[in-house]
Enzyme design. Structure first.
Site, PDB file in Angstrom:
ATOM      1  N   ARG A  88       0.861  -1.188   0.000  1.00 42.48           N
ATOM      2  CA  ARG A  88       0.000   0.000   0.000  1.00 42.48           C
ATOM      3  C   ARG A  88       0.891   1.229   0.000  1.00 42.48           C
ATOM      4  O   ARG A  88       1.621   1.466   0.959  1.00 42.48           O
ATOM      5  CB  ARG A  88      -0.841  -0.043   1.291  1.00 42.48           C
ATOM      6  CG  ARG A  88      -1.849   1.016   1.399  1.00 42.48           C
ATOM      7  CD  ARG A  88      -2.098   1.379   2.864  1.00 42.48           C
ATOM      8  NE  ARG A  88      -1.913   2.807   2.978  1.00 42.48           N
ATOM      9  CZ  ARG A  88      -2.093   3.502   4.080  1.00 42.48           C
ATOM     10  NH1 ARG A  88      -2.471   2.922   5.205  1.00 42.48           N
ATOM     11  NH2 ARG A  88      -1.913   4.804   4.093  1.00 42.48           N
ATOM     12  N   HIS A 132      -2.283  10.919   1.138  1.00 42.46           N
ATOM     13  CA  HIS A 132      -1.704  10.728   2.467  1.00 42.46           C
ATOM     14  C   HIS A 132      -1.143  12.087   2.899  1.00 42.46           C
ATOM     15  O   HIS A 132       0.051  12.229   3.173  1.00 42.46           O
ATOM     16  CB  HIS A 132      -0.643   9.625   2.437  1.00 42.46           C
ATOM     17  CG  HIS A 132      -0.423   8.964   3.762  1.00 42.46           C
ATOM     18  ND1 HIS A 132      -0.603   7.617   3.978  1.00 42.46           N
ATOM     19  CD2 HIS A 132      -0.040   9.459   4.960  1.00 42.46           C
ATOM     20  CE1 HIS A 132      -0.325   7.308   5.244  1.00 42.46           C
ATOM     21  NE2 HIS A 132       0.019   8.421   5.857  1.00 42.46           N
ATOM     22  N   GLU A 177      -6.514   8.197   6.871  1.00 42.96           N
ATOM     23  CA  GLU A 177      -6.746   8.850   8.154  1.00 42.96           C
ATOM     24  C   GLU A 177      -7.261  10.280   7.991  1.00 42.96           C
ATOM     25  O   GLU A 177      -6.610  11.256   8.415  1.00 42.96           O
ATOM     26  CB  GLU A 177      -5.471   8.833   9.000  1.00 42.96           C
ATOM     27  CG  GLU A 177      -5.020   7.430   9.328  1.00 42.96           C
ATOM     28  CD  GLU A 177      -3.927   7.372  10.408  1.00 42.96           C
ATOM     29  OE1 GLU A 177      -3.460   8.426  10.848  1.00 42.96           O
ATOM     30  OE2 GLU A 177      -3.579   6.244  10.813  1.00 42.96           O
ATOM     31  N   ASN A 303      -6.582   1.438  10.357  1.00 45.42           N
ATOM     32  CA  ASN A 303      -5.237   1.664  10.900  1.00 45.42           C
ATOM     33  C   ASN A 303      -5.381   1.591  12.409  1.00 45.42           C
ATOM     34  O   ASN A 303      -6.134   2.365  13.001  1.00 45.42           O
ATOM     35  CB  ASN A 303      -4.705   3.052  10.536  1.00 45.42           C
ATOM     36  CG  ASN A 303      -4.487   3.235   9.026  1.00 45.42           C
ATOM     37  OD1 ASN A 303      -4.687   2.312   8.253  1.00 45.42           O
ATOM     38  ND2 ASN A 303      -4.089   4.410   8.633  1.00 45.42           N
ATOM     39  N   TYR A 305      -3.291   1.219  16.199  1.00 44.47           N
ATOM     40  CA  TYR A 305      -2.007   1.257  16.909  1.00 44.47           C
ATOM     41  C   TYR A 305      -2.099   1.064  18.415  1.00 44.47           C
ATOM     42  O   TYR A 305      -1.169   0.591  19.036  1.00 44.47           O
ATOM     43  CB  TYR A 305      -1.309   2.605  16.661  1.00 44.47           C
ATOM     44  CG  TYR A 305      -0.770   2.729  15.259  1.00 44.47           C
ATOM     45  CD1 TYR A 305       0.463   2.199  14.926  1.00 44.47           C
ATOM     46  CD2 TYR A 305      -1.523   3.353  14.262  1.00 44.47           C
ATOM     47  CE1 TYR A 305       0.959   2.287  13.636  1.00 44.47           C
ATOM     48  CE2 TYR A 305      -1.040   3.445  12.964  1.00 44.47           C
ATOM     49  CZ  TYR A 305       0.205   2.906  12.651  1.00 44.47           C
ATOM     50  OH  TYR A 305       0.681   2.989  11.371  1.00 44.47           O
ATOM     51  N   GLU A 362      -2.911  -0.390   8.345  1.00 46.33           N
ATOM     52  CA  GLU A 362      -1.691  -0.050   9.084  1.00 46.33           C
ATOM     53  C   GLU A 362      -1.752  -0.666  10.476  1.00 46.33           C
ATOM     54  O   GLU A 362      -2.806  -0.655  11.118  1.00 46.33           O
ATOM     55  CB  GLU A 362      -1.521   1.466   9.307  1.00 46.33           C
ATOM     56  CG  GLU A 362      -1.150   2.262   8.103  1.00 46.33           C
ATOM     57  CD  GLU A 362      -0.958   3.750   8.406  1.00 46.33           C
ATOM     58  OE1 GLU A 362      -0.639   4.100   9.565  1.00 46.33           O
ATOM     59  OE2 GLU A 362      -1.143   4.550   7.479  1.00 46.33           O
TER      60      GLU A 362
HETATM   61  C1  FCB Z   1      -0.411   6.888  10.977  1.00 46.32           C
HETATM   62  C2  FCB Z   1      -0.081   7.463   9.626  1.00 46.32           C
HETATM   63  C3  FCB Z   1       1.232   7.011   9.078  1.00 46.32           C
HETATM   64  C4  FCB Z   1       2.295   6.848  10.139  1.00 46.32           C
HETATM   65  C5  FCB Z   1       1.770   6.028  11.293  1.00 46.32           C
HETATM   66  C6  FCB Z   1       2.781   5.801  12.375  1.00 46.32           C
HETATM   67  O1  FCB Z   1      -1.178   7.792  11.689  1.00 46.32           O
HETATM   68  O2  FCB Z   1      -1.075   7.162   8.692  1.00 46.32           O
HETATM   69  O3  FCB Z   1       1.607   7.917   8.070  1.00 46.32           O
HETATM   70  O4  FCB Z   1       2.764   8.089  10.518  1.00 46.32           O
HETATM   71  O5  FCB Z   1       0.649   6.644  11.838  1.00 46.32           O
END
Ligand code: FCB
Length: 454
Positions: A88, A132, A177, A303, A305, A362
């Site tokens: 991607r 992006h 995002e 995405n 985290y 992500e």
């Molecule tokens: C996300 C973004 C990506 C990268 C990661 C760590 O928020 O999409 O560009 O910075 O975090």
């Protein structure tokens, strides 16, 4: 799930995934390409923002980054060597339209042509993300995403890219995002374009939703069998303590941010709780929201985290703090490691919106990696992070959530926005002085996982 409970053996994990599962990597143009002034590329808002004194922690820019523009063949070979099935990447709008509108800069499009051909030759399926965050500066000068003309600008740009790549690319993403772009860039001022005005941020959202629809239609008219999505960062939002106040704050924040996009995209319009919260905080003052169109999504990109804990400072909307709970396990970003949150977010999205498919667009972690004297990068914490999150995806799959792919953020250490080069997310270490790439232990681990997959 605790750290000790997770099985780091990749072949045991691989068994929990269906045949052909889309194991891959994610990256974005400004963070890796460099070549900022080459082949007719125009300026983006990140070129401008990175030059604002104090905007980037280490004072750096993406001018060179990972020099991927010149080294993409080497980088694709690295991915192929790890067995990646999908990649991607994002297209830099100012490479394609240096001033944001009008005829295409063919040399800019040529780069993505070469990239796609090289990926296909390596057996890696491209997923093209159109945006992006690197908006052409010339468009920002005319209002950027806060101006409704962006809907037409974005559709025109989408058409130029799709016209060039339509015969080889089926997987598309319009926006990455959008909430980070709108909120951090227009309300918090810590991302480009660096504005601090909530009504502007919410006008941006309104235009993003319209722009997604317009670009999606442009892609569909050109790409037979197009699969179109958007990538949202939906982290787990939780009350910091089990009090009414924190619970209420978490519910309002999640509605004012995540459901603010997801509800309209799934045909429900803006969410009531989010509307109340934004209105009470004055974010809608002087603003006329449109009736956003439902999104035409073949898949929802997720995405993920961390867990964001919300702590109310008072009963007022937006009077809260958001972050990791003290004492929890955290990455170098200060993000709370919460693999169970990924499983729960997947279950919740499935229950609430039932997208046809979910692709993890992500997931990854930053740690202060170093190359040991023997040339190895022992990033055990990243291996554990990946294993636990992938296991969580496996649990969601077993519970019936239709997840079809997983993209690690990221292949290479790269320019981490306002934190510059101080945060390493790569499975491959980059020495930014020499551009030397060194696979970390996590890369070898991920390769074993993919090799063991059907
Ligand atoms: C996300 C973004 C990506 C990268 C990661 C760590 O928020 O999409 O560009 O910075 O975090």
């Amino acid at each position: 799930m605790t750290k000790t409970e997770v099985d780091l053996d990749p072949s045991a994990l691989a068994d929990r995934f269906p045949t052909g599962f889309g194991w891959g990597f994610a990256a974005s143009a400004y963070q890796i390409e460099g070549a900022a002034a080459e082949d007719g590329r125009g300026r983006s808002i990140w070129d401008t923002f990175a030059r604002v004194p104090g905007a980037i922690a280490d004072g750096q820019t993406g001018d060179v980054a990972c020099d991927h523009y010149h080294r993409f063949r080497e980088d694709i070979a690295l991915m192929a060597g790890l067995g990646a099935r999908a990649y991607r990447f994002s297209v830099s709008w100012p490479r394609v339209q240096p001033d944001g509108t009008g005829a295409a800069n063919e040399r800019g499009l040529d780069f993505y042509d070469r990239l796609v051909d090289a990926l296909l030759a390596a057996g890696i399926r491209p997923l093209v993300n159109l945006f992006h965050w690197d908006l052409p500066q010339a468009l920002q000068d005319q209002g950027g995403f806060a101006d409704s003309r962006v809907v037409g600008w974005f559709a025109e740009y989408a058409e130029l890219v799709a016209s060039r790549l339509h015969d080889r690319v089926s997987d598309w993403m319009t926006l990455n995002e959008p909430a980070v772009y709108a909120f951090l860039g227009h309300a918090d001022g810590i991302h480009a374009p660096g504005l601090r005005d909530w009504p502007t941020a919410l006008r941006v959202v309104d235009n993003q939703l319209q722009a997604h629809a317009a670009a999606g239609a442009a892609i569909r008219s050109l790409v037979k069998d197009a699969r179109i999505g958007v990538a949202f960062d939906v982290n787990q939002v939780a009350p910091a303590t089990d009090t009414d106040r924190d619970r209420q704050a978490a519910a309002r924040w999640s509605s004012a941010r995540d459901a603010w996009y997801l509800d309209p995209l799934f045909g429900r319009g803006y969410p009531r709780l989010g509307l109340e919260a934004h209105r009470a905080a004055g974010h809608l003052d002087g603003l006329e929201l449109t009736d956003p169109p439902p999104g035409d999504l073949d898949y929802l990109g997720l995405n993920y985290y961390r867990r964001d804990s919300v702590s109310a400072l008072s009963d007022r909307a937006f009077d809260w703090t958001i972050g990791a709970r003290p004492g929890t396990e955290q990455t170098q970003m200060g993000w709370e490691v919460a693999p169970d949150g990924l499983r729960d977010v997947l279950l919740a999205l499935h229950a609430e919106y039932a997208p046809r498919e979910i692709v993890i667009t992500e997931n990854g972690a930053a740690f202060p990696d170093t190359v040991d004297p023997d040339g190895r990068v022992r990033d055990d914490r990243r291996v554990a992070y990946l294993a636990r999150h992938i296991a969580a995806v496996g649990e969601a799959l077993a519970a019936g959530v239709p997840v079809s792919g997983y993209h690690v953020w990221s292949l290479l250490d790269n320019f981490e926005w306002s934190l510059g080069y101080s945060r390493r997310f790569g499975l491959v270490h980059v020495d930014f002085e020499t551009q030397r790439r060194t696979g970390k232990d996590s890369a070898a681990w991920y390769a074993r996982l993919i090799a063991a997959s059907r």
